[in-house]
Design a protein around this motif. Structure first.
Motif, PDB file in Angstrom:
ATOM      1  N   LYS A  72       0.844  -1.074   0.070  1.00 36.24           N
ATOM      2  CA  LYS A  72       0.002   0.169  -0.036  1.00 36.24           C
ATOM      3  C   LYS A  72       1.030   1.150   0.158  1.00 36.24           C
ATOM      4  N   ARG A  73       2.188   1.255   0.352  1.00 40.26           N
ATOM      5  CA  ARG A  73       2.704   2.172   0.642  1.00 40.26           C
ATOM      6  C   ARG A  73       3.638   2.525  -0.822  1.00 40.26           C
ATOM      7  N   VAL A  74       4.158   1.623  -1.336  1.00 48.70           N
ATOM      8  CA  VAL A  74       5.191   1.373  -2.508  1.00 48.70           C
ATOM      9  C   VAL A  74       4.516   1.296  -3.843  1.00 48.70           C
ATOM     10  N   HIS A  75       3.253   0.713  -3.925  1.00 48.59           N
ATOM     11  CA  HIS A  75       2.881   0.119  -5.108  1.00 48.59           C
ATOM     12  C   HIS A  75       2.906   1.344  -6.141  1.00 48.59           C
ATOM     13  N   PRO A  76       3.231   0.994  -7.254  1.00 46.78           N
ATOM     14  CA  PRO A  76       3.463   2.096  -8.432  1.00 46.78           C
ATOM     15  C   PRO A  76       1.967   2.626  -8.861  1.00 46.78           C
ATOM     16  N   ASP A  77       1.034   1.997  -8.667  1.00 46.90           N
ATOM     17  CA  ASP A  77      -0.373   2.523  -8.850  1.00 46.90           C
ATOM     18  C   ASP A  77      -0.720   3.792  -7.941  1.00 46.90           C
ATOM     19  N   GLN A  78       0.103   3.709  -6.693  1.00 46.43           N
ATOM     20  CA  GLN A  78      -0.102   4.776  -5.714  1.00 46.43           C
ATOM     21  C   GLN A  78       1.081   5.637  -5.769  1.00 46.43           C
ATOM     22  N   GLY A  79       1.647   5.868  -6.609  1.00 40.15           N
ATOM     23  CA  GLY A  79       2.864   6.603  -6.971  1.00 40.15           C
ATOM     24  C   GLY A  79       4.095   6.139  -6.290  1.00 40.15           C
ATOM     25  N   GLY A  80       4.124   4.934  -6.082  1.00 39.06           N
ATOM     26  CA  GLY A  80       5.366   4.363  -5.409  1.00 39.06           C
ATOM     27  C   GLY A  80       6.490   3.757  -6.437  1.00 39.06           C
ATOM     28  N   SER A  81       7.092   2.879  -5.908  1.00 34.41           N
ATOM     29  CA  SER A  81       8.397   2.642  -6.621  1.00 34.41           C
ATOM     30  C   SER A  81       8.014   1.166  -7.199  1.00 34.41           C
ATOM     31  N   GLY A  82       8.375   0.935  -8.569  1.00 35.02           N
ATOM     32  CA  GLY A  82       8.201  -0.431  -8.986  1.00 35.02           C
ATOM     33  C   GLY A  82       9.380  -1.190  -8.671  1.00 35.02           C
ATOM     34  N   PHE A  83      10.517  -0.724  -8.409  1.00 33.51           N
ATOM     35  CA  PHE A  83      11.608  -1.562  -7.761  1.00 33.51           C
ATOM     36  C   PHE A  83      11.341  -1.898  -6.603  1.00 33.51           C
ATOM     37  N   LEU A  84      10.984  -1.106  -5.398  1.00 39.21           N
ATOM     38  CA  LEU A  84      10.757  -1.627  -4.126  1.00 39.21           C
ATOM     39  C   LEU A  84       9.554  -2.424  -4.137  1.00 39.21           C
ATOM     40  N   ALA A  85       8.463  -2.326  -4.855  1.00 33.71           N
ATOM     41  CA  ALA A  85       7.351  -3.260  -4.988  1.00 33.71           C
ATOM     42  C   ALA A  85       7.762  -4.658  -5.547  1.00 33.71           C
ATOM     43  N   ALA A  86       8.606  -4.603  -6.359  1.00 28.51           N
ATOM     44  CA  ALA A  86       9.315  -6.071  -7.021  1.00 28.51           C
ATOM     45  C   ALA A  86      10.088  -6.658  -5.810  1.00 28.51           C
ATOM     46  N   LYS A  87      10.794  -5.930  -4.916  1.00 24.36           N
ATOM     47  CA  LYS A  87      11.675  -6.422  -3.974  1.00 24.36           C
ATOM     48  C   LYS A  87      10.826  -6.804  -2.750  1.00 24.36           C
ATOM     49  N   ILE A  88       9.873  -6.223  -2.572  1.00 28.07           N
ATOM     50  CA  ILE A  88       8.717  -6.703  -1.329  1.00 28.07           C
ATOM     51  C   ILE A  88       8.036  -7.935  -1.890  1.00 28.07           C
ATOM     52  N   ASN A  89       7.711  -7.897  -3.063  1.00 26.54           N
ATOM     53  CA  ASN A  89       6.929  -9.359  -3.646  1.00 26.54           C
ATOM     54  C   ASN A  89       8.030 -10.381  -3.399  1.00 26.54           C
ATOM     55  N   GLU A  90       9.119 -10.042  -4.012  1.00 26.11           N
ATOM     56  CA  GLU A  90       9.966 -11.203  -3.911  1.00 26.11           C
ATOM     57  C   GLU A  90      10.541 -11.660  -2.434  1.00 26.11           C
ATOM     58  N   ALA A  91      10.306 -10.952  -1.655  1.00 26.03           N
ATOM     59  CA  ALA A  91      10.839 -11.189  -0.128  1.00 26.03           C
ATOM     60  C   ALA A  91       9.608 -11.861   0.205  1.00 26.03           C
ATOM     61  N   LYS A  92       8.491 -11.770   0.014  1.00 24.36           N
ATOM     62  CA  LYS A  92       7.171 -12.522   0.459  1.00 24.36           C
ATOM     63  C   LYS A  92       7.408 -13.933  -0.191  1.00 24.36           C
ATOM     64  N   ASP A  93       7.437 -13.914  -1.495  1.00 22.49           N
ATOM     65  CA  ASP A  93       7.636 -15.189  -1.869  1.00 22.49           C
ATOM     66  C   ASP A  93       8.699 -16.228  -1.386  1.00 22.49           C
ATOM     67  N   THR A  94       9.994 -15.537  -1.288  1.00 23.23           N
ATOM     68  CA  THR A  94      11.047 -16.247  -0.422  1.00 23.23           C
ATOM     69  C   THR A  94      10.702 -17.060   0.756  1.00 23.23           C
ATOM     70  N   LEU A  95      10.093 -16.093   1.550  1.00 20.96           N
ATOM     71  CA  LEU A  95       9.863 -16.563   2.977  1.00 20.96           C
ATOM     72  C   LEU A  95       8.647 -17.255   2.987  1.00 20.96           C
ATOM     73  N   LEU A  96       7.784 -17.391   1.857  1.00 16.27           N
ATOM     74  CA  LEU A  96       6.421 -18.365   2.056  1.00 16.27           C
ATOM     75  C   LEU A  96       6.917 -19.637   1.292  1.00 16.27           C
ATOM     76  N   ARG A  97       8.024 -19.705   0.775  1.00 16.50           N
ATOM     77  CA  ARG A  97       8.543 -20.838  -0.010  1.00 16.50           C
ATOM     78  C   ARG A  97       9.051 -21.634   1.240  1.00 16.50           C
ATOM     79  N   GLY A  98       9.802 -20.697   2.179  1.00 15.08           N
ATOM     80  CA  GLY A  98      10.572 -21.653   3.286  1.00 15.08           C
ATOM     81  C   GLY A  98       9.481 -21.937   4.261  1.00 15.08           C
ATOM     82  N   HIS A  99       8.263 -21.432   4.445  1.00 11.45           N
ATOM     83  CA  HIS A  99       7.625 -21.739   5.333  1.00 11.45           C
ATOM     84  C   HIS A  99       6.547 -23.149   4.885  1.00 11.45           C
TER      85      HIS A  99
END
Length: 235
Positions: free
Chosen positions: A208-235
Motif C-alpha cells: 500500500k505504501r510503495v505500489h506503482p499505482d499509488q505513485g510508489g516505486s516499481g523496484f521496491l514493489a518487486a523487492k517486497i514481492n520477492e521477499a514475500k515469495d522467498t519466505l513463504l516458500r521457506g514456510h
C-alpha cells in the motif's frame, strides 16, 4: 433453583473481574469488564431460557451480544489476527545505497555505502549532491532504481531536471542472485520467527505504501514481492 444458579454465576464473574482489576491496566480492564459482563448476560439468558422464561431470555441475550461487540467475540474465539508493531522498518540494501522505509509514516531514508558520498545520509544531501550521486549509480542498475525511489518521494520533477543536465539513464543491472531469508526479513521489517500470517500482513501493508499505482516505486514493489515469495516458500 434458578436464583441459586444466577447467584453462583454472578459470584464467579465478580471474582474473575476482581482478579482482572488488580492485575490489568485500565485499557485491559475495560475490555475484560465488557467481556465478563456480556458473558454473564448471555449465560443468564440461557438460564431463563432453560426455565422457559423466554420473555426475559431473548432481550438479555441480545444485550449480552451488544455489550461483547465484535472485538469481544474475537477475544472469546481466540482467533489469531496479526498486529502491526509500531516503529517497524523495512530495509533494502544494494551495492551503493541502503534504504529504510518506516511502516508507520511511509517516510524513506537512506545511507550512501560507496562512492564520493560514502557514509552520508541522503536526507543530508542537497539537490546538486543528489544529482551527482544519482549519476554515480549509473554503474549499478539496482542502486539507481533505489535512489530513484527516494527521489520520487523527495523531489517533484527531478527526472526532467536531472536528465536535462545530461545524465543518461542506464539499464537495470542483472539481479545479484537469489534473495536470502535474512534479506527478505529485513525488507518486510520482520523478525526471523515471523509466521505465515505475519509475512502476508507485512506484504499487504508495505505494498500500500510503495505500489506503482499509488505513485510508489516499481523496484521496491518487486523487492517486497520477492521477499514475500522467498519466505513463504521457506514456510
Amino acid at each position: 433453583m434458578i436464583y441459586l444458579l444466577i447467584s453462583g454465576i454472578l459470584l464467579v464473574v465478580l471474582l474473575a473481574a476482581g482478579r482482572s482489576f488488580v492485575n490489568a491496566n485500565p485499557t485491559v480492564l475495560a475490555r475484560n469488564l465488557r467481556i465478563y459482563g456480556g458473558i454473564f448476560l448471555i449465560v443468564l439468558a440461557a438460564v431463563f431460557a432453560f426455565g422457559g422464561r423466554f420473555v426475559f431470555a431473548v432481550p438479555l441475550f441480545g444485550l449480552g451480544l451488544s455489550i461483547l461487540g465484535s472485538s469481544g467475540l474475537r477475544g472469546l474465539s481466540g482467533g489469531y489476527k496479526p498486529t502491526k508493531t509500531s516503529g517497524q522498518q523495512s530495509r533494502v540494501r544494494t551495492a551503493m545505497v541502503e534504504m529504510e522505509l518506516d511502516h508507520d509514516t511511509g517516510v524513506m531514508t537512506g545511507t550512501v555505502l560507496t562512492g564520493g558520498y560514502q557514509g552520508r545520509g541522503l536526507d543530508d544531501l542537497g539537490e546538486d549532491d543528489l544529482q551527482a550521486f544519482w549519476r554515480e549509480t549509473a554503474q549499478d542498475g539496482q542502486s539507481q532504481q533505489l535512489i530513484e525511489a527516494y527521489l520520487d518521494r523527495r523531489l517533484a520533477g527531478w527526472r526532467e531536471h536531472f536528465q536535462a543536465n545530461g545524465a543518461d539513464r542506464q539499464g537495470s543491472a542483472a539481479s545479484a542472485g537469489p534473495m536470502t531469508d535474512e534479506e527478505a526479513y529485513q525488507i518486510l521489517g520482520l523478525s526471523p520467527d515471523a509466521g505465515h500470517a505475519e509475512i502476508r500482513a507485512a506484504h499487504r501493508r508495505l505494498m500500500k505504501r510503495v505500489h506503482p499505482d499509488q505513485g510508489g516505486s516499481g523496484f521496491l514493489a518487486a523487492k517486497i514481492n520477492e521477499a514475500k515469495d522467498t519466505l513463504l516458500r521457506g514456510h
